[in-house]
Design a protein around this motif. Structure first.
Motif, PDB file in Angstrom:
ATOM      1  N   GLU A  27       1.001  -1.005  -0.459  1.00 62.25           N
ATOM      2  CA  GLU A  27       0.227   0.245  -0.088  1.00 62.25           C
ATOM      3  C   GLU A  27       1.103   1.336  -0.090  1.00 62.25           C
ATOM      4  O   GLU A  27       1.875   1.780   1.257  1.00 62.25           O
ATOM      5  N   GLY A  36       0.826   4.548   0.488  1.00 61.17           N
ATOM      6  CA  GLY A  36       0.037   5.541   1.407  1.00 61.17           C
ATOM      7  C   GLY A  36       1.384   5.264   2.966  1.00 61.17           C
ATOM      8  O   GLY A  36       1.484   6.230   3.183  1.00 61.17           O
ATOM      9  N   HIS A  74     -11.257   4.960  -9.966  1.00 61.19           N
ATOM     10  CA  HIS A  74     -11.747   5.442  -8.892  1.00 61.19           C
ATOM     11  C   HIS A  74     -13.539   5.745  -9.624  1.00 61.19           C
ATOM     12  O   HIS A  74     -14.038   5.362  -8.753  1.00 61.19           O
ATOM     13  N   GLN A  97     -10.022   0.351  -6.819  1.00 57.47           N
ATOM     14  CA  GLN A  97      -8.894   0.108  -6.547  1.00 57.47           C
ATOM     15  C   GLN A  97      -8.043  -0.310  -7.960  1.00 57.47           C
ATOM     16  O   GLN A  97      -7.817  -0.220  -8.958  1.00 57.47           O
ATOM     17  N   ALA A 121       1.933   7.562  -6.411  1.00 58.36           N
ATOM     18  CA  ALA A 121       1.558   7.388  -4.524  1.00 58.36           C
ATOM     19  C   ALA A 121       0.187   9.176  -4.909  1.00 58.36           C
ATOM     20  O   ALA A 121      -0.886   8.692  -4.429  1.00 58.36           O
ATOM     21  N   GLY A 148      -2.892   9.801  -6.739  1.00 57.76           N
ATOM     22  CA  GLY A 148      -3.670   8.584  -5.615  1.00 57.76           C
ATOM     23  C   GLY A 148      -4.033   6.918  -6.277  1.00 57.76           C
ATOM     24  O   GLY A 148      -4.573   5.876  -5.566  1.00 57.76           O
ATOM     25  N   CYS A 149      -2.485   6.089  -6.620  1.00 59.75           N
ATOM     26  CA  CYS A 149      -3.074   4.865  -7.482  1.00 59.75           C
ATOM     27  C   CYS A 149      -2.389   4.295  -5.695  1.00 59.75           C
ATOM     28  O   CYS A 149      -1.433   4.424  -5.205  1.00 59.75           O
ATOM     29  N   GLU A 150      -3.135   3.084  -5.284  1.00 61.62           N
ATOM     30  CA  GLU A 150      -3.430   2.273  -3.859  1.00 61.62           C
ATOM     31  C   GLU A 150      -1.480   1.386  -3.705  1.00 61.62           C
ATOM     32  O   GLU A 150      -1.233   1.807  -3.093  1.00 61.62           O
ATOM     33  N   LEU A 151      -2.026   0.659  -4.287  1.00 60.76           N
ATOM     34  CA  LEU A 151      -1.495  -0.318  -4.127  1.00 60.76           C
ATOM     35  C   LEU A 151       0.129  -0.355  -5.194  1.00 60.76           C
ATOM     36  O   LEU A 151      -0.451   0.016  -6.702  1.00 60.76           O
TER      37      LEU A 151
END
Ligand code: C2E
Ligand code: MG
Ligand code: MG
Ligand code: MG
Length: 289
Positions: free
Chosen positions: A49, A51, A230, A235, A251, A254-257
């Protein structure tokens, strides 16, 4: 075209075609014994992840080591297997091995609540009407909660009998198994399938990540995929992250993984467990040890 001058090249081309044909034939024959002969293994590559820097899952990747040929790359043997029924035999092996690993890890108490294991599934497997039932039955027998498993399918896998594939994915989804579109952006299909399929993850193909820190076009492409995903409630996973700059950029988009050699290469189960135990979470702005 002066054929005389080009003859050597033509012959070389023909003989390399022959060599490739023979090689693929050899793989096709050898693959038949691979499962019973203990030549297969699953390797695991963590998904991070971005973030928080936490490990929130892994992708299971099939490895085949032949006693004489040595390790054969999935990019060589998967396409060969897909030409015959062999892909279903391999696919079955992968489902069982992945679920067995999950069962073992759960029993050891080694998994965080968020951890999801993804397996790759070929188009042909989705065309088997009993694919989802078999998978769900295996989960039940192993007492592994369905939400622990995810299937990765490519856009091209959905281009055959879309109805059949859709039935399988919907049945899996109703029972808790999520699905991801793999190598997103490389297929030529229309995006219409997104509104019919229970997809929860889009994986941006590595080819758009490779040079993303130098290439504004790739940045716009990735940002577009993230926004679109989104909007569909999905995701996003970036595959093939190889450096910190890429992780930070993604990141920020807004890319989560993220997944890639920057974090870890795919590794055998015991190594993967040790890796998870020693992992110190690092948000994308920090460099892994
Ligand atoms: P994929 O599903 O897109 O898997 C990601 C591939 O990218 C893996 O290659 C992985 O090792 C590689 N990779 C991950 N991070 C990086 C990176 O940072 N840099 C680079 N250069 N590569 C990275 P692998 O394991 O060789 O697998 C190749 C393909 O073979 C997979 O692509 C998938 O399409 C197929 N495959 C692998 N295992 C299975 C399986 O069990 N079933 C099926 N049907 N296909 C499989
Ligand atoms: Mg994959
Ligand atoms: Mg992929
Ligand atoms: Mg890919």
């Amino acid at each position: 075209l002066p054929l005389g001058r080009d003859m050597p090249r033509l012959l070389r081309y023909r003989s390399s075609m022959t060599a490739q044909f023979l090689y693929r034939n050899r793989l096709r024959l050898a693959l038949k014994d691979a499962p019973q002969q203990g030549q297969l293994a699953l390797y695991f590559q963590p998904k991070i992840e971005l973030g928080t820097g936490l490990i929130v899952g892994a992708e299971a990747l099939l490895r085949w080591t032949h006693p004489e040929m040595g390790p054969v790359s999935p990019s060589d043997f998967i396409p060969v297997a897909e030409q015959t029924d062999a892909i279903n035999v391999l696919g079955h092996w992968v489902v069982e091995a992945a679920i067995m690993s999950l069962a073992q890890w759960l029993e050891m108490g080694a998994l965080t609540d968020a951890f999801v294991l993804a397996i790759n599934v070929s188009g042909q497997q989705l065309m088997q009407t009993d694919f989802s039932d078999q998978l769900l039955e295996t989960l039940q027998l192993a007492q592994v909660p369905a939400h622990r498993l995810q299937v990765e399918v490519t856009e091209s896998a959905l281009m055959g009998d879309v109805e059949l594939a859709r039935d399988q994915l919907i049945r899996l989804n109703h029972n808790g198994v999520t699905s991801a579109i793999d190598d997103f952006g490389t297929g030529y299909s229309s995006l219409a399938y997104l509104k019919h399929l229970p997809v929860s993850v889009l994986k941006i193909d590595r080819s758009f990540i490779m040079e993303i820190e130098h290439n504004p076009q790739d940045q716009r492409l990735a940002q577009t995929v993230v926004n679109m995903a989104h909007n569909f409630g999905c995701q996003v996973v970036a595959e093939g992250i190889e450096n910190e700059a890429q992780a930070q950029l993604l990141a920020a988009m807004g890319c989560e993984l993220g997944q890639g050699f920057y974090y870890a290469r795919p590794m055998p189960a015991d190594e993967f467990m040790a890796f998870c135990q020693h992992w110190v979470r690092q948000p994308a702005a920090l460099k892994p040890a």
